[in-house]
Enzyme design. Structure first.
Site, PDB file in Angstrom:
ATOM      1  N   ARG A  64      21.902 -20.691  -8.801  1.00 40.19           N
ATOM      2  CA  ARG A  64      22.459 -20.558 -10.138  1.00 40.19           C
ATOM      3  C   ARG A  64      22.421 -20.903 -11.278  1.00 40.19           C
ATOM      4  NH1 ARG A  64      24.475 -25.173  -7.319  1.00 40.19           N
ATOM      5  NH2 ARG A  64      24.082 -26.654  -9.332  1.00 40.19           N
ATOM      6  N   ALA A 117      13.506 -35.760  -8.587  1.00 38.39           N
ATOM      7  CA  ALA A 117      13.232 -36.180 -10.084  1.00 38.39           C
ATOM      8  C   ALA A 117      13.722 -38.087  -9.935  1.00 38.39           C
ATOM      9  CB  ALA A 117      14.717 -35.328 -10.772  1.00 38.39           C
ATOM     10  N   ARG A 122      13.960 -22.867  -6.538  1.00 38.31           N
ATOM     11  CA  ARG A 122      15.514 -22.517  -4.936  1.00 38.31           C
ATOM     12  C   ARG A 122      15.124 -21.344  -4.663  1.00 38.31           C
ATOM     13  NH1 ARG A 122      19.742 -26.211  -6.631  1.00 38.31           N
ATOM     14  NH2 ARG A 122      19.550 -28.259  -6.197  1.00 38.31           N
ATOM     15  N   CYS A 145      -0.366   0.165   8.034  1.00 39.29           N
ATOM     16  CA  CYS A 145      -0.601   0.866   6.488  1.00 39.29           C
ATOM     17  C   CYS A 145      -1.650   0.803   6.961  1.00 39.29           C
ATOM     18  CB  CYS A 145      -0.373  -0.393   4.966  1.00 39.29           C
ATOM     19  SG  CYS A 145       0.675  -0.955   5.418  1.00 39.29           S
ATOM     20  N   GLU A 200       1.397  -1.138  -0.149  1.00 35.30           N
ATOM     21  CA  GLU A 200       0.077  -0.342   0.547  1.00 35.30           C
ATOM     22  C   GLU A 200       1.416   1.757   0.389  1.00 35.30           C
ATOM     23  OE1 GLU A 200      -2.034  -3.198   3.115  1.00 35.30           O
ATOM     24  OE2 GLU A 200      -0.033  -2.230   2.230  1.00 35.30           O
TER      25      GLU A 200
END
Length: 360
Positions: free
Chosen positions: A213, A157, A190, A87, A53
């Site tokens: 990376r 995997a 990640r 806020c 906001e």
């Protein structure tokens, strides 16, 4: 009547720009609209920085907010002094007349107080626009606040014939299953979580760095569960590229990482999740190995499972976990098939099952 959902979805798009940087705070976006014209936008970019906001009204400028303008915000405006002022007080001071909110903030110091403060000041408040999508966007924060533990994402995997790795092993290195596109996506995942967790066998066998990376983003806290102290001190996970938290049964003097010594009879998963929660870690990505993944599955301590199936055949190795629930989403990335699972609904889930079109 204005199409509130259109502008709230824009606020949610903005909110997701803070993934990976706003935690432990929630993801929040805000849009100031007059008629069919956007006057200003903003989102919460980093913990300790201005809230959505504030950013939105700062981008609008110092002039008076039009009386017929509406502010759309994806989470209830705060009403307490934390790292930043409330806020709700800012909206009152700037003369905002109508605020549309996706849902109430369950954080104990807010929990409806921001909405009440706005209404007490004569501001019209509408609640519940795109609430399901907003709760999904903030599932990490909501799980942490309402269940008292991080949001747990399991990721693995598997080869086309159902293995996590190939036996016998010939080197201490990661055995690639997925292609370049999926590998980049995993690094994106990640960057969006606060912690990444592996067991001791994964460190011993693969020597992973567990850093971001292949995309821009901050590396998560690396967490290692090594009760027996078998991980070599020279492992990449103990280098200085990112902070590391080691959970072990005996203090080690050969590494510089922060350590949590667990009693031998303690529940390792509950101890680990409790310690992360105490550190305001809202989410953890569990990347292996097989025994650790199975432990989370057996305990029911998980919220999502992201499974990538490559085309490679291993023949023999560590069997990949099996999930009995149906897949909610499947997609092809490069040459890899990926399936996205969610845990069964809890009695009172902090968020609903998502529409398949919603972003992760």
């Amino acid at each position: 009547m204005p199409d509130h959902s259109t502008w709230m979805r824009r606020a949610l798009q903005l909110a997701r720009l803070g993934a990976g940087s706003a935690a432990p705070n929630p993801l929040v976006g805000a849009v100031l609209v007059q008629g069919d014209q956007v006057l200003a936008e903003g989102w919460h970019q980093r913990a300790g920085g201005p809230h959505a906001e504030v950013e939105c009204l700062r981008n609008f400028g110092d002039g008076p907010v039009p009386a017929d303008a509406t502010l759309y915000v994806s989470l209830e405006p705060c009403s307490h002094h934390g790292r930043t002022p409330p806020c709700a007080d800012l909206l009152i001071a700037r003369g905002v007349r109508h605020v549309v909110i996706a849902h109430e903030d369950p954080f104990p110091q807010v929990a409806g107080r921001g909405i009440q403060r706005l209404r007490d000041a004569g501001i019209q408040v509408s609640i519940g626009v795109c609430e399901a999508e907003a709760r999904w966007t903030n599932r990490r924060f909501l799980t942490s606040v309402q269940l008292g533990r991080p949001y747990v994402i399991l990721k693995w995997a598997r080869s086309a014939d159902g293995f996590l790795d190939r036996h016998p092993r010939t080197a201490r290195a990661v055995q690639r299953i997925s292609g370049a596109a999926s590998n980049t996506l995993v690094h994106q995942w990640r960057s969006e979580e606060q912690a990444i967790l592996v067991g001791s066998r994964t460190v011993l066998n693969d020597d992973p760095a567990l850093t971001v990376r292949h995309v821009e983003g901050k590396s998560p806290i690396r967490v290692v569960l090594d009760r027996s102290g078998i991980t070599p001190a020279a492992s990449k996970v103990y280098n200085s590229e990112a902070p590391t938290l080691l959970f072990t049964n005996a203090l080690r003097n050969d590494i510089s990482a922060e350590q949590v010594v667990m009693p031998p009879d303690a529940s390792p998963l509950n101890t680990l999740l409790d310690a992360l929660h105490q550190r305001q870690v809202r989410s953890v990505l569990v990347e292996g190995g097989g025994a650790l993944l199975q432990a989370f599955l057996r305990a029911g301590l998980w919220d999502e499972a992201r499974v990538i199936t490559g085309r490679v055949l291993f023949g023999a190795g560590t069997a990949a976990p099996e999930l009995s629930i149906p897949a909610l989403r499947a997609s092809t990335i490069g040459t890899d098939e990926m399936t996205h699972h969610l845990a069964p609904l809890r009695d009172q889930p902090p968020f609903p099952l998502p529409d398949p079109t919603w972003p992760w």
